[in-house]
Design a protein around this motif. Structure first.
Motif, mmCIF file in Angstrom:
data_model
loop_
_atom_site.group_PDB
_atom_site.id
_atom_site.type_symbol
_atom_site.label_atom_id
_atom_site.label_comp_id
_atom_site.label_asym_id
_atom_site.label_seq_id
_atom_site.Cartn_x
_atom_site.Cartn_y
_atom_site.Cartn_z
ATOM 1 N N GLY A 188 132.269 64.054 66.884
ATOM 2 C CA GLY A 188 133.387 63.657 67.728
ATOM 3 C C GLY A 188 133.174 63.889 69.201
ATOM 4 N N SER A 189 132.002 64.399 69.591
ATOM 5 C CA SER A 189 131.807 64.819 70.980
ATOM 6 C C SER A 189 131.977 63.688 71.975
ATOM 7 C CB SER A 189 130.428 65.448 71.159
ATOM 8 O OG SER A 189 129.402 64.495 70.954
ATOM 9 N N VAL A 190 131.564 62.488 71.605
ATOM 10 C CA VAL A 190 131.636 61.384 72.552
ATOM 11 C C VAL A 190 133.070 61.010 72.866
ATOM 12 C CG1 VAL A 190 131.589 59.471 70.922
ATOM 13 C CG2 VAL A 190 130.560 59.196 73.165
ATOM 14 N N MET A 191 134.008 61.426 72.012
ATOM 15 C CA MET A 191 135.423 61.191 72.286
ATOM 16 C C MET A 191 136.125 62.456 72.756
ATOM 17 S SD MET A 191 136.026 58.718 69.031
ATOM 18 C CE MET A 191 134.655 59.484 68.178
ATOM 19 N N THR A 192 135.812 63.594 72.137
ATOM 20 C CA THR A 192 136.521 64.817 72.507
ATOM 21 C C THR A 192 136.106 65.349 73.877
ATOM 22 O OG1 THR A 192 134.914 66.179 71.297
ATOM 23 C CG2 THR A 192 136.901 65.491 70.115
ATOM 24 N N VAL A 193 134.830 65.178 74.244
ATOM 25 C CA VAL A 193 134.391 65.679 75.556
ATOM 26 C C VAL A 193 135.095 64.926 76.690
ATOM 27 C CG1 VAL A 193 132.433 65.903 77.139
ATOM 28 C CG2 VAL A 193 132.206 66.643 74.763
ATOM 29 N N PRO A 194 135.082 63.579 76.710
ATOM 30 C CA PRO A 194 135.841 62.891 77.770
ATOM 31 C C PRO A 194 137.332 63.214 77.723
ATOM 32 C CG PRO A 194 134.268 61.388 76.766
ATOM 33 C CD PRO A 194 134.288 62.617 75.912
ATOM 34 N N LEU A 195 137.893 63.338 76.515
ATOM 35 C CA LEU A 195 139.320 63.660 76.384
ATOM 36 C C LEU A 195 139.635 65.002 77.029
ATOM 37 C CD1 LEU A 195 142.158 63.232 75.115
ATOM 38 C CD2 LEU A 195 141.279 64.402 73.077
ATOM 39 N N MET A 196 138.879 66.037 76.673
ATOM 40 C CA MET A 196 139.107 67.361 77.233
ATOM 41 C C MET A 196 138.802 67.395 78.732
ATOM 42 S SD MET A 196 140.291 69.145 74.821
ATOM 43 C CE MET A 196 140.463 68.997 73.050
ATOM 44 N N ARG A 197 137.798 66.653 79.124
ATOM 45 C CA ARG A 197 137.404 66.607 80.535
ATOM 46 C C ARG A 197 138.548 66.071 81.384
ATOM 47 N NH1 ARG A 197 134.168 69.016 84.119
ATOM 48 N NH2 ARG A 197 133.116 67.582 85.534
ATOM 49 N N ARG A 198 139.165 65.001 80.933
ATOM 50 C CA ARG A 198 140.237 64.392 81.717
ATOM 51 C C ARG A 198 141.545 65.168 81.622
ATOM 52 N NH1 ARG A 198 137.506 59.413 80.225
ATOM 53 N NH2 ARG A 198 136.545 58.618 82.135
ATOM 54 N N ARG A 199 141.604 66.122 80.723
ATOM 55 C CA ARG A 199 142.777 66.991 80.634
ATOM 56 C C ARG A 199 142.559 68.288 81.413
ATOM 57 N NH1 ARG A 199 146.568 64.864 77.595
ATOM 58 N NH2 ARG A 199 147.798 66.789 77.674
ATOM 59 N N GLY A 200 141.491 68.337 82.206
ATOM 60 C CA GLY A 200 141.281 69.456 83.110
ATOM 61 C C GLY A 200 140.247 70.468 82.681
ATOM 62 N N ALA A 201 139.548 70.223 81.570
ATOM 63 C CA ALA A 201 138.567 71.194 81.078
ATOM 64 C C ALA A 201 137.269 71.113 81.867
ATOM 65 C CB ALA A 201 138.274 70.941 79.601
ATOM 66 N N SER A 202 136.627 72.256 82.036
ATOM 67 C CA SER A 202 135.269 72.261 82.569
ATOM 68 C C SER A 202 134.332 71.672 81.529
ATOM 69 C CB SER A 202 134.843 73.696 82.894
ATOM 70 O OG SER A 202 134.733 74.462 81.698
ATOM 71 N N MET A 203 133.123 71.298 81.939
ATOM 72 C CA MET A 203 132.156 70.778 80.974
ATOM 73 C C MET A 203 131.787 71.847 79.950
ATOM 74 S SD MET A 203 131.372 67.588 81.038
ATOM 75 C CE MET A 203 129.857 67.594 80.078
ATOM 76 N N LEU A 204 131.729 73.098 80.357
ATOM 77 C CA LEU A 204 131.410 74.162 79.411
ATOM 78 C C LEU A 204 132.448 74.221 78.295
ATOM 79 C CD1 LEU A 204 129.823 76.632 78.462
ATOM 80 C CD2 LEU A 204 131.188 78.020 80.046
ATOM 81 N N THR A 205 133.731 74.197 78.667
ATOM 82 C CA THR A 205 134.798 74.253 77.669
ATOM 83 C C THR A 205 134.839 72.981 76.830
ATOM 84 O OG1 THR A 205 136.135 75.701 79.064
ATOM 85 C CG2 THR A 205 137.283 74.490 77.338
ATOM 86 N N ALA A 206 134.714 71.813 77.482
ATOM 87 C CA ALA A 206 134.798 70.538 76.767
ATOM 88 C C ALA A 206 133.677 70.396 75.741
ATOM 89 C CB ALA A 206 134.752 69.382 77.766
ATOM 90 N N THR A 207 132.455 70.731 76.137
ATOM 91 C CA THR A 207 131.334 70.597 75.207
ATOM 92 C C THR A 207 131.363 71.676 74.132
ATOM 93 O OG1 THR A 207 129.932 71.852 76.746
ATOM 94 C CG2 THR A 207 129.835 69.447 76.872
ATOM 95 N N ALA A 208 131.849 72.862 74.472
ATOM 96 C CA ALA A 208 131.963 73.927 73.473
ATOM 97 C C ALA A 208 132.948 73.535 72.382
ATOM 98 C CB ALA A 208 132.393 75.235 74.135
ATOM 99 N N MET A 209 134.082 72.959 72.767
ATOM 100 C CA MET A 209 135.106 72.591 71.795
ATOM 101 C C MET A 209 134.718 71.401 70.942
ATOM 102 S SD MET A 209 138.592 73.272 73.972
ATOM 103 C CE MET A 209 139.621 72.669 72.641
#
Length: 271
Positions: free
Chosen positions: A165-186
């Motif tokens: 799911g990373s290709v969808m969850t990373v952009p989603l978390m990124r645009r909700r204010g997450a750092s790349m570290l947090t977005a990729t970790a989740m």
């Protein structure tokens, strides 16, 4: 040569799993697809189902790689378990639908769906503001209804294409204010429910056709999965010192460069 090569490429998959949340699918699917076609021929039973086998095997490997990466990020404190708990059930349910749909599709269609999705993701991330720029805001939570609406298509598409799911969850978390570290970790714990649900479907409900031979459970190539998992474990050991030490904007750009590389591999794999 198939399995040693998979182990070597598994190292790259392990590194990107830990650093970018890929789960290994973006490397495993095009690589295994190309190797199966080259090794068995397009007209052999395995060659005819090469894309489905690649997707199924990728999902199985993600159980191992995403679980290990999740544990490492949990220990470093990079995960938001409250948001993960909201999205995970819907992702798992969507994955069952997506895996079943993959069994009904022709491998050529599945490959072009994979390519089309990569193109759309790259264009959206480069052209729409909010991904490449440094995210300095606090990660904004989602409502339960919103999590369900987002999680279902994430799980379905991830299982259909075997990419996590990373290709969808990373952009989603990124645009909700997450750092790349947090977005990729989740992305790693959010890939786990997809991987578990999809692997069960691929193991229990294989597509019709001639038997694939020893080493297969349904459409999952156990030997290939083991080789990729071994390489992924080593890759994570190598990547561990880099976690949290990459500048945010560089991390975002590197993520997109890797997606572009996988797109080129997948385009070349069909020729």
């Amino acid at each position: 040569m198939l399995y040693p090569l998979l182990s070597i490429l598994g190292v790259a998959a392990g590194m990107t799993t830990l650093l970018f949340g890929f789960g290994g699918g973006f490397f495993a699917v095009p690589l295994l697809y190309a190797l199966l076609i080259a090794g068995h021929g397009a007209d052999a039973p395995i060659g005819q189902q090469a894309m489905q086998i690649a997707v199924a095997t990728s999902a199985a490997v993600m159980i191992f790689s995403s679980a290990l990466a999740t544990w490492r990020h949990h220990r470093s404190g990079s995960l938001r378990w409250d948001l993960i708990g909201q999205l995970a059930p819907a992702i798992a349910l969507g994955a069952i639908v997506g895996a079943y749909a993959a069994l009904q599709l022709d491998g050529t269609w599945l490959r072009w769906l994979f390519i089309g999705y990569l193109v759309l993701t790259l264009l959206d991330s480069w052209l729409r503001p909010g991904f490449v720029s440094d995210a300095g805001a606090v990660l904004r939570p989602m409502s339960r209804a919103g999590s369900a609406l987002v999680g279902l298509p994430i799980g379905a598409l991830a299982a259909l294409l075997g990419v996590g799911g990373s290709v969808m969850t990373v952009p989603l978390m990124r645009r909700r204010g997450a750092s790349m570290l947090t977005a990729t970790a989740m992305a790693n714990p959010l890939s786990l429910p997809m991987a578990l649900s999809a692997s069960l479907v691929y193991a229990m409900l294989p597509s019709t056709g001639e038997p694939l031979g020893i080493g297969f459970v349904g459409l999952i190539d156990l030997y290939a999965a083991a080789a990729l998992a071994l390489g992924a474990w080593l890759g994570m050991q190598l990547a561990s010192p880099l976690v949290g030490r990459i500048a945010d904007s560089l991390h975002a750009r590197a993520y997109l460069v890797l997606l572009g590389t996988v797109l080129l591999v997948m385009l070349c794999a069909g020729h």
